[in-house]
Design a protein around this motif. Structure first.
Motif, PDB file in Angstrom:
ATOM      1  N   GLU A 195      39.592  28.830  41.670  1.00 37.73           N
ATOM      2  CA  GLU A 195      38.319  29.248  42.005  1.00 37.73           C
ATOM      3  C   GLU A 195      38.131  30.366  41.991  1.00 37.73           C
ATOM      4  O   GLU A 195      39.221  30.817  42.819  1.00 37.73           O
ATOM      5  N   VAL A 196      36.939  30.945  41.779  1.00 33.40           N
ATOM      6  CA  VAL A 196      37.172  31.863  41.547  1.00 33.40           C
ATOM      7  C   VAL A 196      35.529  32.837  41.840  1.00 33.40           C
ATOM      8  O   VAL A 196      34.984  31.948  42.186  1.00 33.40           O
ATOM      9  N   VAL A 197      35.403  33.867  42.507  1.00 33.78           N
ATOM     10  CA  VAL A 197      33.867  34.554  43.220  1.00 33.78           C
ATOM     11  C   VAL A 197      33.242  34.670  41.720  1.00 33.78           C
ATOM     12  O   VAL A 197      33.077  35.081  40.829  1.00 33.78           O
ATOM     13  N   SER A 198      31.845  33.897  42.503  1.00 31.34           N
ATOM     14  CA  SER A 198      30.842  33.602  41.211  1.00 31.34           C
ATOM     15  C   SER A 198      29.766  34.661  41.686  1.00 31.34           C
ATOM     16  O   SER A 198      29.067  35.400  40.775  1.00 31.34           O
ATOM     17  N   LYS A 199      29.141  34.939  42.889  1.00 38.48           N
ATOM     18  CA  LYS A 199      28.103  35.811  42.791  1.00 38.48           C
ATOM     19  C   LYS A 199      29.455  36.726  44.912  1.00 38.48           C
ATOM     20  O   LYS A 199      29.772  36.189  45.350  1.00 38.48           O
ATOM     21  N   VAL A 200      28.525  37.600  44.273  1.00 33.97           N
ATOM     22  CA  VAL A 200      27.885  38.775  46.166  1.00 33.97           C
ATOM     23  C   VAL A 200      27.397  39.028  46.505  1.00 33.97           C
ATOM     24  O   VAL A 200      26.300  39.836  45.694  1.00 33.97           O
ATOM     25  N   THR A 201      26.605  39.073  47.908  1.00 30.08           N
ATOM     26  CA  THR A 201      25.099  39.393  48.500  1.00 30.08           C
ATOM     27  C   THR A 201      25.155  40.193  49.524  1.00 30.08           C
ATOM     28  O   THR A 201      25.919  40.183  50.352  1.00 30.08           O
ATOM     29  N   TRP A 202      24.858  41.314  49.177  1.00 34.07           N
ATOM     30  CA  TRP A 202      24.759  42.040  49.919  1.00 34.07           C
ATOM     31  C   TRP A 202      23.403  42.401  51.017  1.00 34.07           C
ATOM     32  O   TRP A 202      22.186  42.380  50.411  1.00 34.07           O
ATOM     33  N   THR A 203      23.468  42.491  52.622  1.00 34.89           N
ATOM     34  CA  THR A 203      21.827  42.274  53.280  1.00 34.89           C
ATOM     35  C   THR A 203      21.994  43.820  53.834  1.00 34.89           C
ATOM     36  O   THR A 203      22.868  43.374  54.826  1.00 34.89           O
ATOM     37  N   ILE A 210      24.439  40.056  43.370  1.00 32.99           N
ATOM     38  CA  ILE A 210      25.677  40.520  42.330  1.00 32.99           C
ATOM     39  C   ILE A 210      26.064  39.225  40.989  1.00 32.99           C
ATOM     40  O   ILE A 210      27.004  39.192  41.524  1.00 32.99           O
ATOM     41  N   PHE A 211      25.692  39.268  40.415  1.00 32.90           N
ATOM     42  CA  PHE A 211      26.011  38.097  39.959  1.00 32.90           C
ATOM     43  C   PHE A 211      27.954  38.208  38.402  1.00 32.90           C
ATOM     44  O   PHE A 211      27.226  38.886  37.803  1.00 32.90           O
ATOM     45  N   LEU A 212      28.874  37.633  38.869  1.00 34.61           N
ATOM     46  CA  LEU A 212      29.650  37.951  37.944  1.00 34.61           C
ATOM     47  C   LEU A 212      29.892  36.795  36.701  1.00 34.61           C
ATOM     48  O   LEU A 212      29.253  35.599  37.067  1.00 34.61           O
ATOM     49  N   PRO A 213      30.404  37.517  35.875  1.00 36.65           N
ATOM     50  CA  PRO A 213      29.778  37.157  34.157  1.00 36.65           C
ATOM     51  C   PRO A 213      30.516  35.062  34.457  1.00 36.65           C
ATOM     52  O   PRO A 213      31.678  35.990  34.618  1.00 36.65           O
ATOM     53  N   GLU A 214      30.358  34.569  33.672  1.00 34.18           N
ATOM     54  CA  GLU A 214      30.622  33.113  33.875  1.00 34.18           C
ATOM     55  C   GLU A 214      32.011  33.145  32.389  1.00 34.18           C
ATOM     56  O   GLU A 214      32.668  32.518  32.659  1.00 34.18           O
ATOM     57  N   LYS A 228      31.510  30.874  45.400  1.00 30.93           N
ATOM     58  CA  LYS A 228      32.833  30.900  44.717  1.00 30.93           C
ATOM     59  C   LYS A 228      32.132  29.656  43.551  1.00 30.93           C
ATOM     60  O   LYS A 228      31.449  28.894  43.762  1.00 30.93           O
ATOM     61  N   ARG A 229      33.201  29.256  42.735  1.00 28.80           N
ATOM     62  CA  ARG A 229      32.850  28.064  41.590  1.00 28.80           C
ATOM     63  C   ARG A 229      34.692  27.745  41.376  1.00 28.80           C
ATOM     64  O   ARG A 229      35.067  29.076  41.237  1.00 28.80           O
ATOM     65  N   GLN A 230      34.678  26.823  40.157  1.00 30.66           N
ATOM     66  CA  GLN A 230      35.614  25.880  40.308  1.00 30.66           C
ATOM     67  C   GLN A 230      35.628  27.080  38.929  1.00 30.66           C
ATOM     68  O   GLN A 230      35.023  26.446  37.796  1.00 30.66           O
ATOM     69  N   VAL A 231      36.909  26.571  38.070  1.00 27.86           N
ATOM     70  CA  VAL A 231      37.186  27.722  36.517  1.00 27.86           C
ATOM     71  C   VAL A 231      37.893  26.292  36.321  1.00 27.86           C
ATOM     72  O   VAL A 231      38.997  25.706  36.838  1.00 27.86           O
ATOM     73  N   ALA A 286      33.358  35.033  31.620  1.00 26.65           N
ATOM     74  CA  ALA A 286      35.032  36.635  31.753  1.00 26.65           C
ATOM     75  C   ALA A 286      35.147  36.179  33.371  1.00 26.65           C
ATOM     76  O   ALA A 286      34.829  37.575  34.403  1.00 26.65           O
ATOM     77  N   PRO A 287      36.509  35.546  34.026  1.00 28.63           N
ATOM     78  CA  PRO A 287      36.385  35.216  35.516  1.00 28.63           C
ATOM     79  C   PRO A 287      37.021  35.935  35.785  1.00 28.63           C
ATOM     80  O   PRO A 287      37.931  36.143  35.338  1.00 28.63           O
ATOM     81  N   VAL A 288      37.184  35.808  36.945  1.00 28.60           N
ATOM     82  CA  VAL A 288      38.473  37.685  37.878  1.00 28.60           C
ATOM     83  C   VAL A 288      38.584  36.758  39.034  1.00 28.60           C
ATOM     84  O   VAL A 288      38.448  36.099  39.452  1.00 28.60           O
ATOM     85  N   GLY A 289      40.159  36.577  38.677  1.00 32.70           N
ATOM     86  CA  GLY A 289      40.626  36.387  39.820  1.00 32.70           C
ATOM     87  C   GLY A 289      40.704  36.186  41.411  1.00 32.70           C
ATOM     88  O   GLY A 289      40.843  35.384  42.425  1.00 32.70           O
ATOM     89  N   SER A 290      40.176  37.960  41.159  1.00 28.95           N
ATOM     90  CA  SER A 290      41.057  37.955  42.806  1.00 28.95           C
ATOM     91  C   SER A 290      39.638  39.465  42.819  1.00 28.95           C
ATOM     92  O   SER A 290      39.586  39.934  41.709  1.00 28.95           O
TER      93      SER A 290
END
Length: 254
Positions: free
Chosen positions: A108-116, A67-71, A92-95, A73-77
């Motif tokens: 710094e916010v989450v940019s991607k979450v991967t479940w395996t 899941i890729f979070l939208p660039e 994570k990525r820098q904003v 519309a960053p979310v802090g937590s």
């Protein structure tokens, strides 16, 4: 002639059945895409969301979800909820500018979450799995588009990345979309002091008792007033008639 009519009716029914199968059968898989639930949340608040992943393959299982979070519309937590049998990795990525979270600036916010999936935990054909997350404060935007990649055990990757188009039809591989509504002010929890709703209520028994007490007090006051007036009148009469003779004063019983 009768046989010809029966043959024509049968052919028409088969044709309609084939058309219906082609139309409805082709549209069924498109409805089983990756979604975010619930699909609506409030700007500035926190949301508990779940990415729902159905398995569309008849022969392979889903082994990974990205899941890729939208660039824009960053979310802090962002925090994830454990899913039995699955491991999770967060990137994570820098904003710039920073995101404000509880009065503190976050760069710094989450940019991607991967479940395996681990052994035996993959999403089998005909089943689905949900991957819960909590995130916020949600941005002041109309929507958040989460692009997703779904990987199968046979190596196939389905890219759910098509963004919705205003007024257009649903794309072939739509990305999960979270609609955000503007926050509204909370309604007052108590009525103003000068409003009728704030005045204390009095039941009928209490009202009747109060009325009786009031009438009693008024009657007592009226009686006392009458006694005072009578006393004053008597005093005036005595002054007008003069003092009693000395012998009457010495022997009042005679």
């Amino acid at each position: 002639m009768l046989r010809h009519r029966r043959f024509a009716a049968t052919a028409a029914a088969l044709t309609l059945g084939a058309v219906a199968t082609a139309v409805f059968g082709s549209s069924a898989p498109a409805s089983a895409h990756v979604t975010v639930n619930p699909g609506e949340a409030t700007q500035g608040g926190y949301g508990r969301l779940a990415f729902r992943v159905p398995n569309e393959s008849d022969t392979a299982s889903t082994t990974k979800l990205e899941i890729f979070l939208p660039e824009n519309a960053p979310v802090g937590s962002v925090s994830t909820m454990p899913v039995p049998g699955w491991t999770v990795a967060v990137e994570k990525r820098q904003v710039d500018p920073p995101v404000l979270v509880h009065g503190s600036e976050v760069t710094e916010v989450v940019s991607k979450v991967t479940w395996t999936a681990g052994e035996g935990a993959a999403i089998a054909p005909g089943t689905f799995q949900e991957f819960p997350v909590s995130m916020g404060p949600l941005p002041e935007a109309d929507q958040m588009v989460f692009k997703a990649l779904q990987t199968y055990s046979d190596g196939a990757v389905v890219r759910w990345i098509d963004e919705p188009q205003p007024g257009g039809e649903e794309p072939a591989a739509p990305a999960p979309v979270l609609t955000l509504a503007a926050a509204t002010a909370d309604a007052p929890t108590a009525a103003p002091a000068d409003s009728p709703a704030a005045a204390p209520s009095v039941d009928s028994d209490e009202g009747s008792n109060g009325l009786a007490v009031g009438l009693g007090v008024a009657g007592l006051i009226a009686g006392l007033g009458g006694l005072v007036l009578g006393g004053l009148a008597f005093a005036r009469t005595r002054r007008a008639g003069g003092a009693a003779p000395a012998d009457e004063a010495a022997n009042p019983t005679s």
